[in-house]
Design an enzyme around this catalytic site. Structure first.
Site, PDB file in Angstrom:
ATOM      1  N   ASP A  57       0.827  -1.203   0.000  1.00 66.44           N
ATOM      2  CA  ASP A  57       0.000   0.000   0.000  1.00 66.44           C
ATOM      3  C   ASP A  57       0.866   1.260   0.000  1.00 66.44           C
ATOM      4  O   ASP A  57       1.971   1.282   0.543  1.00 66.44           O
ATOM      5  CB  ASP A  57      -0.910   0.034   1.223  1.00 66.44           C
ATOM      6  CG  ASP A  57      -1.892  -1.125   1.260  1.00 66.44           C
ATOM      7  OD1 ASP A  57      -2.115  -1.747   0.209  1.00 66.44           O
ATOM      8  OD2 ASP A  57      -2.426  -1.393   2.358  1.00 66.44           O
ATOM      9  N   LYS A  58       0.318   2.302  -0.564  1.00 65.20           N
ATOM     10  CA  LYS A  58       0.994   3.604  -0.595  1.00 65.20           C
ATOM     11  C   LYS A  58       1.407   4.045   0.805  1.00 65.20           C
ATOM     12  O   LYS A  58       2.530   4.522   1.014  1.00 65.20           O
ATOM     13  CB  LYS A  58       0.067   4.645  -1.226  1.00 65.20           C
ATOM     14  CG  LYS A  58       0.573   6.078  -1.131  1.00 65.20           C
ATOM     15  CD  LYS A  58      -0.473   7.057  -1.657  1.00 65.20           C
ATOM     16  CE  LYS A  58      -0.043   8.499  -1.451  1.00 65.20           C
ATOM     17  NZ  LYS A  58      -1.070   9.462  -1.914  1.00 65.20           N
TER      18      LYS A  58
END
Length: 268
Positions: A57-58
């Site tokens: 995930d970012k």
């Protein structure tokens, strides 16, 4: 203040590059924001063309591996698809689990609502399995180890949510955005509350280790990523105050690390 680098290099050779990325940086192009800063674009300036084989995930920090050629890309992609890669994450959650070990097996559907969150969908979702271990409790928080067997978007965050737990400062799956402050856990803290800077104010999820077979020689390799500065600051303070440390091995009985309150003779 010194800028935080987008990544540090853990390992590289002719076939693979292993990086430790900062939170807030995309691993590959995002369909919702094509112009957002990306790890692959940044790292390609140093290593040339890179082939993505997995994502994190970012907002998650930690390990990302890229292939440097087509053969390595095929080999690593197969390992991830066939669940041959051992992935270990560390996270700090709000609250205390009532279990020491837990496996969650819930089918997940990505982009399942208007906020593009992943949702549990028993009928139409994809098989998703995560093994959790409670490392130890630290005041209002707990350190948890998560080992996802599959690689769905936001898998760890959604599976924890299904257990009634939320990762600290999770912008999507938690209503509690309170940052971690030393004054909240240290009894003898005598600073200025108004001027205090949080120890950590972003998603407390870190891709800590990866175990793969090297694509050229099939040798087993395990990589670990040091915590970024904010998460490391929390780890050090909690280890001192509560005697619970994610870097310490699990005890012989297989149980959680014991909670110990701050020593009364602590002079800090």
């Amino acid at each position: 203040m010194k800028a935080v680098p987008n990544y540090t290099v853990i390992y590289f050779d002719n076939d693979i590059v292993v990086l430790n990325k900062r939170s807030g940086l995309l691993v590959a192009q995002d369909r919702y924001d094509a112009d957002a800063p990306r790890l692959d674009t940044e790292a390609s300036k140093e290593f040339g063309k890179l082939f993505a084989v997995h994502r994190i995930d970012k907002d998650t920090s930690g390990l990302v591996i890229y292939a440097r050629n087509a053969d390595a890309h095929r080999s690593l992609s197969v390992q991830f698809e066939e669940r041959g890669v051992k992935k270990t994450y560390h996270c700090l959650v709000n609250g205390h689990p009532l279990w020491e070990q837990k496996t969650v097996d819930l089918k997940l559907e990505p982009d399942g609502d208007s906020k593009h969150r992943t949702i549990v969908n028993p009928r139409g979702g994809k098989i998703s399995i995560t093994d959790f271990r409670l490392i130890g409790n630290c005041g209002p928080y707990s350190w948890i180890e998560a080992c996802p067997r599959t690689g769905r978007t936001h898998q760890i965050r959604v599976h924890l949510s299904s257990l009634g737990l939320s990762i600290v400062c999770d912008p999507l799956y938690s209503g509690n955005q309170k940052p971690v402050r030393l004054s909240d856990v240290k009894r003898k803290w005598n600073g200025d509350v108004e001027a205090e800077k949080p120890l950590l104010s972003r998603l407390a999820l870190h891709a800590y280790s990866l175990k793969i077979e090297h694509p050229s020689n099939a040798h087993e390799m395990t990589f670990t990523a040091p915590y970024p500065r904010d998460m490391e600051a929390v780890r050090k303070q909690f280890a001192k105050i509560f005697k619970v440390d994610p870097f310490e091995p699990i005890n012989e009985a297989g149980g959680i690390q014991q909670i110990q309150q701050e020593d009364n003779n602590d002079k800090e």
